[in-house]
Design a protein around this motif. Sequence first.
Motif, PDB file in Angstrom:
ATOM      1  N   PRO A 149      57.810  59.176  61.133  1.00 12.35           N
ATOM      2  CA  PRO A 149      58.895  58.240  61.470  1.00 12.35           C
ATOM      3  C   PRO A 149      59.465  57.498  60.265  1.00 12.35           C
ATOM      4  O   PRO A 149      60.539  56.889  60.365  1.00 12.35           O
ATOM      5  N   LYS A 152      63.040  58.785  57.541  1.00 17.48           N
ATOM      6  CA  LYS A 152      64.443  58.348  57.584  1.00 17.48           C
ATOM      7  C   LYS A 152      64.698  57.142  56.687  1.00 17.48           C
ATOM      8  O   LYS A 152      65.855  56.834  56.356  1.00 17.48           O
ATOM      9  N   ASP A 153      63.623  56.467  56.287  1.00 17.04           N
ATOM     10  CA  ASP A 153      63.772  55.279  55.437  1.00 17.04           C
ATOM     11  C   ASP A 153      63.710  55.614  53.945  1.00 17.04           C
ATOM     12  O   ASP A 153      63.977  54.752  53.111  1.00 17.04           O
ATOM     13  N   SER A 162      69.206  60.363  53.498  1.00 19.89           N
ATOM     14  CA  SER A 162      67.773  60.110  53.664  1.00 19.89           C
ATOM     15  C   SER A 162      67.009  61.417  53.488  1.00 19.89           C
ATOM     16  O   SER A 162      67.584  62.518  53.580  1.00 19.89           O
ATOM     17  N   LEU A 164      64.936  62.591  55.553  1.00 19.11           N
ATOM     18  CA  LEU A 164      64.931  63.295  56.838  1.00 19.11           C
ATOM     19  C   LEU A 164      66.209  64.106  57.015  1.00 19.11           C
ATOM     20  O   LEU A 164      66.166  65.260  57.449  1.00 19.11           O
ATOM     21  N   SER A 165      67.360  63.529  56.684  1.00 14.89           N
ATOM     22  CA  SER A 165      68.625  64.253  56.830  1.00 14.89           C
ATOM     23  C   SER A 165      68.656  65.469  55.917  1.00 14.89           C
ATOM     24  O   SER A 165      69.211  66.519  56.273  1.00 14.89           O
ATOM     25  N   GLU A 296      59.280  59.306  68.358  1.00 13.19           N
ATOM     26  CA  GLU A 296      60.173  58.625  67.423  1.00 13.19           C
ATOM     27  C   GLU A 296      60.741  59.615  66.401  1.00 13.19           C
ATOM     28  O   GLU A 296      61.947  59.604  66.108  1.00 13.19           O
ATOM     29  N   SER A 299      63.239  62.089  68.059  1.00 10.88           N
ATOM     30  CA  SER A 299      64.508  61.418  68.385  1.00 10.88           C
ATOM     31  C   SER A 299      65.399  61.322  67.151  1.00 10.88           C
ATOM     32  O   SER A 299      66.600  61.621  67.205  1.00 10.88           O
ATOM     33  N   ASP A 300      64.811  60.904  66.020  1.00 18.95           N
ATOM     34  CA  ASP A 300      65.567  60.811  64.764  1.00 18.95           C
ATOM     35  C   ASP A 300      66.013  62.191  64.296  1.00 18.95           C
ATOM     36  O   ASP A 300      67.157  62.373  63.858  1.00 18.95           O
ATOM     37  N   GLU A 303      68.986  63.701  66.463  1.00 16.69           N
ATOM     38  CA  GLU A 303      70.279  63.079  66.201  1.00 16.69           C
ATOM     39  C   GLU A 303      70.925  63.692  64.952  1.00 16.69           C
ATOM     40  O   GLU A 303      72.119  64.033  64.953  1.00 16.69           O
TER      41      GLU A 303
END
Length: 351
Positions: A149, A152-153, A162, A164-165, A296, A299-300, A303
């Motif tokens: 989780p 993304k940070d 990020s 994650l992206s 969590e 979900s991230d 998206e």
Amino acid sequence: MSSLHLDMKDIQHAVLNLDHAVVDLETLQALFENRAQKEEMDQIERHVKSSAKKENAKPLDKPEQFLLQLAGIPQFSGRVFCILFQSTFTECISNVQRKVQMLQRVCTSLQSGKGVLQVLGLVLAFGNYMNGGNRSRGQADGFTLDILPKLKDVKSSDNSQSLLSYIVSYYLRHFDEDAGRETCVYPLPEPQDLFQASQMKFDDFQRDLRKLRKDLNACSSETEKVCAVSSEEHLQPFKDKMEQFLTQARTELEEQEKQLADTQKCFVELTLFFSVKPKAGEKEVSPNTLFSVWHEFSSDFKELWKRENKLLLKERLKAAEETIKQAREKSAYSVKPKHASGMKAKLGQKM
């Protein structure tokens, strides 16, 4: 009786023949709940006996008449209990089955799903690359799930993207041949499934199945009692239908108990696979501890996955439009024949 516009003969027919065409199960449930209890029946029967000896005795009021007539149906209470349990058993066992199957599906996907393993591999690879200068952290063989989780940070140096992206984009462009198409399949378990799984408790499933087992035994006992005291006229079709139901119900319940045990074993293996430890105060890892982290992260991930897919779709459409445009331009281009205009051509025309 007045509100339902039913005759006592209709109720008796429904109870003795297990026929719900006129008297539905909801009505039978209401009748069962409002049947006379032993003390009430004793009072009604004492009144009837004492009234028979008196000339001007007060007759029973409609509610008491109704309860007396209801009690007059052979083995009303035992029969209706069995009928109602039969109607709810399938719904209860199906509800447990649906949840357990979904939980087992999520466990299997997380442990052996191709997309899941590829995504985790990318997380590990990029994590090691970013920590390449650190001997202790740049050569990791794995990582704890609580990192997911937090991806993304972690931002790029210009804060435009990020980690994650970047992982989502890299996965779609290098691992998914259907990226940007309608056939593209989400690689992780659905966030909604993970959320539902995080809310489940094995103790709840076991309690539900124990209650079903207890009620099934009670239904079997009531069936035996009804059959033992029923006259030949009122024995069928209750006996055959209930015995058939009880045999099938026992089989379904045993299968569900086995599936729950297998799913619990699968979950324990999953916690060992990810090296998840119980939270403080817990004796063992709960579904909430494991699946809330995955919920969590999924979900991230989804998206960004949807956003990247749209971007790839636009790129594919743009490339296709460019290809069509070039094809049209090529087909529209033609070479006109060159007309001879020299002295030789003029002499040839005169001849």
